[in-house]
Design a protein around this motif. Structure first.
Motif, PDB file in Angstrom:
ATOM      1  N   LEU A  80       0.853  -1.190   0.000  1.00  0.00           N
ATOM      2  CA  LEU A  80       0.000   0.000   0.000  1.00  0.00           C
ATOM      3  C   LEU A  80       0.887   1.238   0.000  1.00  0.00           C
ATOM      4  CD1 LEU A  80      -2.648  -1.007   2.677  1.00  0.00           C
ATOM      5  CD2 LEU A  80      -3.207  -0.273   0.352  1.00  0.00           C
ATOM      6  N   ASP A  81       0.514   2.257  -0.739  1.00  0.00           N
ATOM      7  CA  ASP A  81       1.278   3.486  -0.672  1.00  0.00           C
ATOM      8  C   ASP A  81       1.049   4.137   0.688  1.00  0.00           C
ATOM      9  OD1 ASP A  81       2.762   5.559  -2.608  1.00  0.00           O
ATOM     10  OD2 ASP A  81       1.493   6.672  -1.210  1.00  0.00           O
ATOM     11  N   PRO A  82       2.092   4.735   1.283  1.00  0.00           N
ATOM     12  CA  PRO A  82       1.933   5.372   2.590  1.00  0.00           C
ATOM     13  C   PRO A  82       0.817   6.412   2.646  1.00  0.00           C
ATOM     14  CG  PRO A  82       4.252   5.112   2.096  1.00  0.00           C
ATOM     15  CD  PRO A  82       3.512   4.722   0.851  1.00  0.00           C
ATOM     16  N   SER A  83       0.464   6.991   1.508  1.00  0.00           N
ATOM     17  CA  SER A  83      -0.614   7.989   1.495  1.00  0.00           C
ATOM     18  C   SER A  83      -1.954   7.362   1.884  1.00  0.00           C
ATOM     19  CB  SER A  83      -0.717   8.640   0.114  1.00  0.00           C
ATOM     20  OG  SER A  83      -0.983   7.664  -0.888  1.00  0.00           O
ATOM     21  N   ALA A  84      -2.086   6.034   1.786  1.00  0.00           N
ATOM     22  CA  ALA A  84      -3.328   5.360   2.175  1.00  0.00           C
ATOM     23  C   ALA A  84      -3.597   5.513   3.663  1.00  0.00           C
ATOM     24  CB  ALA A  84      -3.266   3.880   1.807  1.00  0.00           C
ATOM     25  N   ALA A  85      -2.544   5.773   4.445  1.00  0.00           N
ATOM     26  CA  ALA A  85      -2.691   5.959   5.891  1.00  0.00           C
ATOM     27  C   ALA A  85      -2.396   7.396   6.312  1.00  0.00           C
ATOM     28  CB  ALA A  85      -1.772   5.006   6.640  1.00  0.00           C
ATOM     29  N   GLY A  86      -2.260   8.309   5.339  1.00  0.00           N
ATOM     30  CA  GLY A  86      -2.079   9.724   5.667  1.00  0.00           C
ATOM     31  C   GLY A  86      -0.651  10.224   5.679  1.00  0.00           C
TER      32      GLY A  86
END
Length: 241
Positions: free
Chosen positions: A86-92
């Motif tokens: 998952l790209d880190p942007s998926a968790a903010g």
């Protein structure tokens, strides 16, 4: 103790194809690994909004924790970790900033969940010793014994989730409840876009820098990597209704 290599990190960032039909990650029991961290199976499913990650071990999940050293500097962390693609942007976190991993950790010397009172004693600042959850972003660092660290950040400059606890590392403490029961470690988290994403399962050791400097939180080694080589062969599957 097993170490994570720089080559493995490079492979993760480059992205490895999922093994055919490799939905779960399975491993043979290893008598040399502490039973609480001897991973034999890991699974992950999603309904499109929530994702559930599980890990099975040969012993009692959560029965082993680090010894207290009495201060943050030099303190140790034990963790059940699911590294993902998952790209880190998926968790903010900032887009493309490293490896996004879900972790369930215990560390008796500090509390990094200031918004929550996990042990229910009325004090939200004394809960680090109990098992609790985080999103973290991992990056390569040869200074760390395991070859990886939780990414060092500059508060106010790097993109962080609203529930980040204020430490200068890419760590989020959104208060997601973990379940450690019998041989199973389990957690359900809200995350979009998780279907068909690759993952792995790791029982890891981490340590805070003895002088509080960078790299602040190193992966010093692993008890066990479910895939054996951190190739992330698992696939988050759509949950059957």
């Amino acid at each position: 103790m097993r170490k994570l290599s720089t080559l493995v990190f490079v492979s993760l960032i480059a992205g490895l194809p999922a093994a055919v039909n490799a939905h779960d990650v399975t491993a043979k029991s290893d008598p040399k690994v502490p039973a609480a961290f001897d991973i034999t199976r890991a699974t992950a499913t999603t309904d499109g909004r929530l994702a559930t990650f599980t890990m099975e071990v040969t012993g009692k999940a959560g029965s082993q924790k680090p010894k207290k050293v009495g201060k943050l500097q030099g303190s140790k962390v034990d963790a059940y970790v699911w590294p993902t693609k998952l790209d880190p942007s998926a968790a903010g976190f900032g887009k493309g900033s490293g490896i996004l991993a879900l972790a369930i950790t215990a560390h008796p010397d500090f509390d990094d969940t200031p918004l929550y009172d996990e042990n229910g004693d009325g004090d939200p600042n004394n809960d680090g010793a109990g098992w609790h959850s985080h999103w973290v972003v991992l990056v390569d660092d040869k200074a760390c014994g395991g070859g990886l660290k939780v990414r060092d950040i500059s508060p106010g400059q790097d993109i962080l989730p609203a529930t980040a606890p204020g430490l200068p590392i890419a760590l989020d403490s959104p208060g997601m409840s973990s379940i450690l029961k019998g041989k199973t470690v389990k957690i359900t988290v809200p995350v979009l876009g998780a279907e068909s994403i690759n993952f792995d399962a790791v029982a890891a050791k981490l340590q805070v820098h003895a002088e509080g400097k960078s790299p602040l939180l190193c992966v010093t080694g692993t008890y066990k990597v479910a895939s054996g080589n951190l190739s992330l062969p698992g696939v988050i599957m759509k949950k059957n209704k």
